[in-house]
Design an enzyme around this catalytic site. Structure first.
Site, mmCIF file in Angstrom:
data_model
loop_
_atom_site.group_PDB
_atom_site.id
_atom_site.type_symbol
_atom_site.label_atom_id
_atom_site.label_comp_id
_atom_site.label_asym_id
_atom_site.label_seq_id
_atom_site.Cartn_x
_atom_site.Cartn_y
_atom_site.Cartn_z
ATOM 1 N N GLU A 105 90.874 17.334 -10.586
ATOM 2 C CA GLU A 105 90.606 18.647 -10.076
ATOM 3 C C GLU A 105 89.076 19.100 -10.072
ATOM 4 O O GLU A 105 88.457 18.482 -11.131
ATOM 5 C CB GLU A 105 91.548 19.584 -10.977
ATOM 6 C CG GLU A 105 92.949 19.335 -10.648
ATOM 7 C CD GLU A 105 93.832 20.081 -11.714
ATOM 8 O OE1 GLU A 105 95.130 20.322 -11.465
ATOM 9 O OE2 GLU A 105 93.585 20.348 -12.870
ATOM 10 N N CYS A 118 82.786 23.244 -11.583
ATOM 11 C CA CYS A 118 83.509 22.487 -12.572
ATOM 12 C C CYS A 118 83.929 21.295 -12.160
ATOM 13 O O CYS A 118 84.848 21.026 -11.523
ATOM 14 C CB CYS A 118 84.438 23.462 -13.403
ATOM 15 S SG CYS A 118 84.929 22.427 -14.998
ATOM 16 N N CYS A 125 92.030 11.053 -19.390
ATOM 17 C CA CYS A 125 90.857 11.092 -20.436
ATOM 18 C C CYS A 125 91.369 10.074 -21.738
ATOM 19 O O CYS A 125 92.494 10.327 -21.921
ATOM 20 C CB CYS A 125 90.416 12.619 -21.130
ATOM 21 S SG CYS A 125 88.801 12.263 -21.986
ATOM 22 N N CYS A 129 92.004 14.664 -27.185
ATOM 23 C CA CYS A 129 91.718 15.622 -28.225
ATOM 24 C C CYS A 129 93.057 16.595 -28.201
ATOM 25 O O CYS A 129 93.757 16.478 -26.997
ATOM 26 C CB CYS A 129 90.630 16.799 -27.358
ATOM 27 S SG CYS A 129 89.084 16.106 -27.403
ATOM 28 N N CYS A 132 93.944 19.520 -25.553
ATOM 29 C CA CYS A 132 93.738 19.462 -24.190
ATOM 30 C C CYS A 132 94.528 18.775 -23.126
ATOM 31 O O CYS A 132 95.258 17.856 -23.519
ATOM 32 C CB CYS A 132 92.271 18.742 -24.160
ATOM 33 S SG CYS A 132 91.876 18.218 -22.360
ATOM 34 N N GLY A 170 88.043 14.437 -18.286
ATOM 35 C CA GLY A 170 87.172 13.526 -18.449
ATOM 36 C C GLY A 170 86.250 13.526 -19.252
ATOM 37 O O GLY A 170 85.726 14.824 -19.528
ATOM 38 N N GLU A 171 85.596 12.542 -20.118
ATOM 39 C CA GLU A 171 84.454 12.619 -20.874
ATOM 40 C C GLU A 171 83.354 12.182 -19.930
ATOM 41 O O GLU A 171 83.169 10.810 -19.838
ATOM 42 C CB GLU A 171 84.738 11.993 -22.002
ATOM 43 C CG GLU A 171 83.284 11.651 -23.199
ATOM 44 C CD GLU A 171 82.577 12.806 -23.328
ATOM 45 O OE1 GLU A 171 82.874 13.776 -23.845
ATOM 46 O OE2 GLU A 171 81.206 12.638 -22.884
ATOM 47 N N SER A 224 81.120 19.820 -27.298
ATOM 48 C CA SER A 224 82.246 20.415 -27.940
ATOM 49 C C SER A 224 82.355 20.111 -29.440
ATOM 50 O O SER A 224 82.333 19.095 -29.914
ATOM 51 C CB SER A 224 83.710 19.668 -27.189
ATOM 52 O OG SER A 224 83.339 19.863 -25.836
ATOM 53 N N HIS A 300 93.726 28.359 -24.638
ATOM 54 C CA HIS A 300 95.018 28.602 -23.758
ATOM 55 C C HIS A 300 96.007 27.800 -24.052
ATOM 56 O O HIS A 300 95.857 26.274 -24.130
ATOM 57 C CB HIS A 300 94.545 28.263 -22.234
ATOM 58 C CG HIS A 300 93.427 29.250 -21.914
ATOM 59 N ND1 HIS A 300 92.083 28.611 -21.810
ATOM 60 C CD2 HIS A 300 93.030 30.409 -21.589
ATOM 61 C CE1 HIS A 300 91.267 29.470 -21.534
ATOM 62 N NE2 HIS A 300 91.650 30.660 -21.356
ATOM 63 N N CYS A 343 89.492 26.440 -19.238
ATOM 64 C CA CYS A 343 89.271 25.130 -20.241
ATOM 65 C C CYS A 343 90.417 24.454 -20.877
ATOM 66 O O CYS A 343 91.293 25.381 -21.389
ATOM 67 C CB CYS A 343 88.252 25.821 -21.310
ATOM 68 S SG CYS A 343 86.536 26.023 -20.799
HETATM 69 FE FE1 SF4 Z 1 88.709 15.862 -25.097
HETATM 70 FE FE2 SF4 Z 1 87.325 16.569 -22.836
HETATM 71 FE FE3 SF4 Z 1 88.706 14.400 -22.820
HETATM 72 FE FE4 SF4 Z 1 90.001 16.704 -23.032
HETATM 73 S S1 SF4 Z 1 88.787 16.159 -21.218
HETATM 74 S S2 SF4 Z 1 90.411 15.028 -24.318
HETATM 75 S S3 SF4 Z 1 88.553 17.851 -24.299
HETATM 76 S S4 SF4 Z 1 87.057 14.710 -23.961
#
Ligand code: SF4
Length: 353
Positions: A105, A118, A125, A129, A132, A170-171, A224, A300, A343
């Protein structure tokens, strides 16, 4: 045959993509095809300046040249599968990722005269976390530079984009080579020619690549953080085990953020978990003397995660106290919640038009 068996065979026959390549690389590949060397520069202009979406549109390259190019290469653009529009004007696009057979997305966030994109850097990912949705779905692969740049080129608002934030799925520092290649194409004179000040990369702090990013680019950085205490941060962010937040802050202290480049900290607020006076004090101690700002983010709710968002009043008091201690702190307006674009809510699911 299962989908996972088909994908590797499919990938084997996929053509190499051109989006993301620099003029030198384009020059050597057109030389291999027997085309004039200046064709490399022409392709770069068509891709990054005119942002065409097919070889056919590259009208100053001979028809035979265009045919050769499309026989051997893929330009790397892909149409969105669809989009969803929020009541606040936020627009969430869904793009296909051929290599993994998944979707990612990209979100357009309009704000007065700004149009911020964004961007996603991975499908899913690995970082896990707990709060998320992207982390929940697991990891399906890193995007190549073409898939990252395609998000800039194939949205309807491509020409109006003013800023970009690598805060989607993703990171980004877990896919550093491709993200760095995309940032180069976005900021180079031969590319989009954007100022690095228009781009912010958000990371949970993957230290080795964080250092490379700080050394090799001039883009803004957002970390973060979410909790100043290591054991509490670890309980929601497994990355804390490999890369300690104290080490991330120590690295940041080696760089100058008092001028053009900014560092900010993202702090999602969970009721009773990270919104007490003890946490304010911890943050103030952790960030003392560092030129930075803190963005408080409203949580959220997502399924199967028990925490609740902090009340507005608690967030406002938290913000005011940090400001009173000289740390610039704001509450980020929540955008696109009704289309699951806010987010922590991106999941690569087609729920739009
Ligand atoms: Fe963590 Fe960002 Fe991956 Fe979500 S997208 S799991 S917040 S590193």
């Amino acid at each position: 045959m299962l989908q996972r068996d088909i994908i590797p065979i499919f990938v084997k026959f996929m053509k190499e993509k051109l989006l993301g390549k620099n003029p030198e690389e384009l020059k050597s590949l057109v030389a291999e095809l027997g085309l004039p060397l200046y064709t490399g520069k022409q392709i770069a202009q068509w891709m990054y300046v005119k942002r065409v979406r097919s070889f056919d549109e590259m009208t100053n390259i001979s028809k035979a040249g265009r045919e050769k190019l499309s026989e051997c290469y893929d330009l790397g653009t892909a149409d969105p599968l669809g989009y969803a529009l929020s009541s606040d004007g936020t627009k969430k696009y869904l793009f296909p990722v051929k290599e993994s057979g998944t979707a990612i997305e990209a979100v357009i966030i309009p704000d007065e005269d700004r149009r911020t994109l964004c961007v996603s850097s991975q499908s899913g990912c690995k970082m896990g976390c707990r709060f998320c949705m992207t982390g929940r779905q697991g990891f399906h692969g890193s995007l190549d530079a073409a898939d990252i740049l395609n998000q800039f080129i194939s949205v309807d608002e491509s020409e109006q984009l003013t800023n970009a934030v690598f805060m989607g799925m993703g990171e980004p520092l877990d896919n550093y080579e491709n993200v760095s290649r995309a940032i180069t194409a976005l900021t180079a004179e031969w590319g989009f020619a954007w100022s690095p000040k228009r781009i912010t990369l958000s990371s949970i702090g993957v230290l080795p690549y964080l250092k490379r990013f700080l050394d090799e680019s001039r883009c803004h950085l957002a970390i973060s953080l979410h909790n100043p205490f290591p054991d509490e941060r670890l309980s929601v962010m497994p990355v804390q085990k490999a890369y300690h937040i104290e080490d991330v802050i120590a690295l940041l202290r080696e760089y100058d953020f008092s001028g053009q480049r900014r560092v900010s900290f993202e702090y999602t607020m969970f009721s009773g978990f990270n919104d007490s006076k003890r946490h304010e004090d911890g943050l103030i101690r952790l960030l003392k003397g560092l030129e930075c700002r803190v963005n408080l983010i409203r949580f959220h709710k997502i399924p199967d995660f028990p925490m609740e968002p902090s009340p507005d009043m608690v967030m406002e008091n938290f913000r005011d106290r940090l400001n009173a201690h000289g740390i610039t702190c704001t509450i980020r307006a929540s955008r696109g919640e009704d289309i699951l674009a806010a987010c922590g809510m991106l999941a690569g699911k087609h729920n739009g038009q």
